[in-house]
Design a protein around this motif. Structure first.
Motif, PDB file in Angstrom:
ATOM      1  N   ILE A  82      -6.333  18.980 -44.827  1.00 15.58           N
ATOM      2  CA  ILE A  82      -6.742  19.885 -45.911  1.00 15.58           C
ATOM      3  C   ILE A  82      -5.625  20.883 -46.199  1.00 15.58           C
ATOM      4  N   GLY A  83      -4.995  21.386 -45.156  1.00 15.80           N
ATOM      5  CA  GLY A  83      -3.872  22.307 -45.329  1.00 15.80           C
ATOM      6  C   GLY A  83      -2.724  21.689 -46.110  1.00 15.80           C
ATOM      7  N   VAL A  84      -2.434  20.420 -45.838  1.00 20.96           N
ATOM      8  CA  VAL A  84      -1.376  19.721 -46.578  1.00 20.96           C
ATOM      9  C   VAL A  84      -1.769  19.584 -48.044  1.00 20.96           C
ATOM     10  N   TRP A  85      -3.001  19.181 -48.299  1.00 19.30           N
ATOM     11  CA  TRP A  85      -3.443  19.013 -49.689  1.00 19.30           C
ATOM     12  C   TRP A  85      -3.408  20.342 -50.442  1.00 19.30           C
ATOM     13  N   LEU A  86      -3.903  21.395 -49.808  1.00 20.90           N
ATOM     14  CA  LEU A  86      -3.893  22.704 -50.463  1.00 20.90           C
ATOM     15  C   LEU A  86      -2.466  23.163 -50.765  1.00 20.90           C
ATOM     16  N   SER A  87      -1.578  23.035 -49.780  1.00 19.42           N
ATOM     17  CA  SER A  87      -0.197  23.464 -50.015  1.00 19.42           C
ATOM     18  C   SER A  87       0.473  22.600 -51.074  1.00 19.42           C
ATOM     19  N   THR A  88       0.170  21.324 -51.087  1.00 19.00           N
ATOM     20  CA  THR A  88       0.760  20.438 -52.086  1.00 19.00           C
ATOM     21  C   THR A  88       0.362  20.871 -53.488  1.00 19.00           C
ATOM     22  N   PHE A  89      -0.922  21.096 -53.708  1.00 18.56           N
ATOM     23  CA  PHE A  89      -1.383  21.384 -55.060  1.00 18.56           C
ATOM     24  C   PHE A  89      -1.256  22.855 -55.457  1.00 18.56           C
ATOM     25  N   LEU A  90      -1.248  23.747 -54.489  1.00 18.04           N
ATOM     26  CA  LEU A  90      -1.120  25.171 -54.821  1.00 18.04           C
ATOM     27  C   LEU A  90       0.336  25.649 -54.844  1.00 18.04           C
ATOM     28  N   ILE A  91       1.204  24.999 -54.090  1.00 20.62           N
ATOM     29  CA  ILE A  91       2.595  25.443 -54.007  1.00 20.62           C
ATOM     30  C   ILE A  91       3.559  24.440 -54.632  1.00 20.62           C
ATOM     31  N   VAL A  93       3.201  21.329 -56.345  1.00 21.14           N
ATOM     32  CA  VAL A  93       3.024  20.818 -57.710  1.00 21.14           C
ATOM     33  C   VAL A  93       3.508  21.852 -58.735  1.00 21.14           C
ATOM     34  N   PRO A  94       3.158  23.132 -58.587  1.00 17.59           N
ATOM     35  CA  PRO A  94       3.701  24.110 -59.538  1.00 17.59           C
ATOM     36  C   PRO A  94       5.235  24.225 -59.497  1.00 17.59           C
ATOM     37  N   LEU A  95       5.825  24.140 -58.319  1.00 15.13           N
ATOM     38  CA  LEU A  95       7.286  24.207 -58.230  1.00 15.13           C
ATOM     39  C   LEU A  95       7.936  22.996 -58.894  1.00 15.13           C
ATOM     40  N   ASP A  96       7.378  21.813 -58.657  1.00 15.33           N
ATOM     41  CA  ASP A  96       7.893  20.609 -59.328  1.00 15.33           C
ATOM     42  C   ASP A  96       7.688  20.699 -60.836  1.00 15.33           C
ATOM     43  N   THR A  97       6.574  21.290 -61.246  1.00 14.94           N
ATOM     44  CA  THR A  97       6.320  21.485 -62.679  1.00 14.94           C
ATOM     45  C   THR A  97       7.373  22.410 -63.289  1.00 14.94           C
ATOM     46  N   ASN A  98       7.749  23.448 -62.561  1.00 13.11           N
ATOM     47  CA  ASN A  98       8.815  24.336 -63.028  1.00 13.11           C
ATOM     48  C   ASN A  98      10.097  23.550 -63.295  1.00 13.11           C
ATOM     49  N   LEU A  99      10.439  22.661 -62.376  1.00 13.11           N
ATOM     50  CA  LEU A  99      11.648  21.853 -62.578  1.00 13.11           C
ATOM     51  C   LEU A  99      11.490  20.924 -63.774  1.00 13.11           C
ATOM     52  N   SER A 100      10.327  20.337 -63.921  1.00 14.92           N
ATOM     53  CA  SER A 100      10.090  19.447 -65.058  1.00 14.92           C
ATOM     54  C   SER A 100      10.180  20.199 -66.384  1.00 14.92           C
ATOM     55  N   LYS A 101       9.727  21.441 -66.383  1.00 10.45           N
ATOM     56  CA  LYS A 101       9.769  22.264 -67.598  1.00 10.45           C
ATOM     57  C   LYS A 101      11.087  23.015 -67.747  1.00 10.45           C
ATOM     58  N   ARG A 102      11.961  22.857 -66.737  1.00  9.15           N
ATOM     59  CA  ARG A 102      13.273  23.534 -66.725  1.00  9.15           C
ATOM     60  C   ARG A 102      13.123  25.047 -66.671  1.00  9.15           C
ATOM     61  N   GLU A 103      12.147  25.492 -65.906  1.00  5.42           N
ATOM     62  CA  GLU A 103      11.880  26.924 -65.757  1.00  5.42           C
ATOM     63  C   GLU A 103      12.142  27.355 -64.315  1.00  5.42           C
ATOM     64  N   GLU A 104      12.694  28.524 -64.148  1.00  3.18           N
ATOM     65  CA  GLU A 104      12.938  29.090 -62.817  1.00  3.18           C
ATOM     66  C   GLU A 104      13.579  28.058 -61.887  1.00  3.18           C
ATOM     67  N   LEU A 112      11.279  25.240 -52.874  1.00  4.28           N
ATOM     68  CA  LEU A 112      10.968  23.886 -52.400  1.00  4.28           C
ATOM     69  C   LEU A 112      11.570  23.652 -51.020  1.00  4.28           C
ATOM     70  N   LYS A 113      12.836  24.004 -50.870  1.00  6.02           N
ATOM     71  CA  LYS A 113      13.516  23.782 -49.588  1.00  6.02           C
ATOM     72  C   LYS A 113      12.912  24.623 -48.467  1.00  6.02           C
ATOM     73  N   LEU A 114      12.576  25.862 -48.765  1.00  6.74           N
ATOM     74  CA  LEU A 114      12.043  26.753 -47.738  1.00  6.74           C
ATOM     75  C   LEU A 114      10.569  26.464 -47.431  1.00  6.74           C
ATOM     76  N   TYR A 115       9.758  26.421 -48.470  1.00  3.48           N
ATOM     77  CA  TYR A 115       8.314  26.267 -48.271  1.00  3.48           C
ATOM     78  C   TYR A 115       7.926  24.875 -47.758  1.00  3.48           C
ATOM     79  N   ASN A 116       8.776  23.886 -48.002  1.00  2.00           N
ATOM     80  CA  ASN A 116       8.433  22.542 -47.551  1.00  2.00           C
ATOM     81  C   ASN A 116       8.379  22.433 -46.026  1.00  2.00           C
ATOM     82  N   TRP A 117       8.937  23.426 -45.332  1.00  3.12           N
ATOM     83  CA  TRP A 117       8.799  23.428 -43.872  1.00  3.12           C
ATOM     84  C   TRP A 117       7.327  23.478 -43.480  1.00  3.12           C
TER      85      TRP A 117
END
Length: 138
Positions: A82-91, A93-104, A112-117
């Motif tokens: 559950i912790g993995v799923w929550l972190s994936t969708f709350l942290i 997915v939004p970071l990957d979306t930022n890259l897809s939208k070319r934002e931040e 991504l590099k830090l939080y993925n730990w």
């Protein structure tokens, strides 16, 4: 049979997350932004083909194990999943979306590099406890 499927999913995700943590996310810093945007679009589609079945396999087998045998292992591993799923969708997915939208872009790569730990530790623990509790007699 459920234990074997669970072990396959846990091990697959363990290997995958360490590759992402040590190779894929750090490589983002070496791309020029335009190249990164092109690669990120390709990368996310390709990795989803691997990640999605493994994550669904893990959550389904974890749910079956909790339903059929409520014990320390099934509760602990399910909470970690559950912790993995929550972190994936709350942290993530939004970071990957930022890259897809070319934002931040720079901040998203750094996060991504830090939080993925977090996911690296969670999936490592999941695999370790699965191996320990389910396969210690082998």
């Amino acid at each position: 049979m459920i234990d074997i499927i669970r072990l396959i999913c846990d091990t697959g995700l363990l290997i995958l997350i360490w590759i992402v943590q040590l190779i894929i996310y750090p490589s983002f810093s070496y791309y020029k932004h335009e190249d990164l945007f092109k690669w990120h679009e390709t990368y996310t589609k390709r990795i989803a083909v691997i990640v999605i079945p493994l994550m669904f396999g893990q959550v389904i087998t974890s749910s079956i194990q909790v339903y059929t045998n409520l014990d320390f292992y099934t509760i602990t591993s399910s909470l970690l999943v559950i912790g993995v799923w929550l972190s994936t969708f709350l942290i993530f997915v939004p970071l990957d979306t930022n890259l897809s939208k070319r934002e931040e872009v720079e901040l998203s790569i750094k996060k991504l590099k830090l939080y993925n730990w977090l996911r690296t530790v969670l999936w490592s623990l999941i695999c370790i406890i699965t191996c320990y509790f389910k396969f210690k007699t082998l």
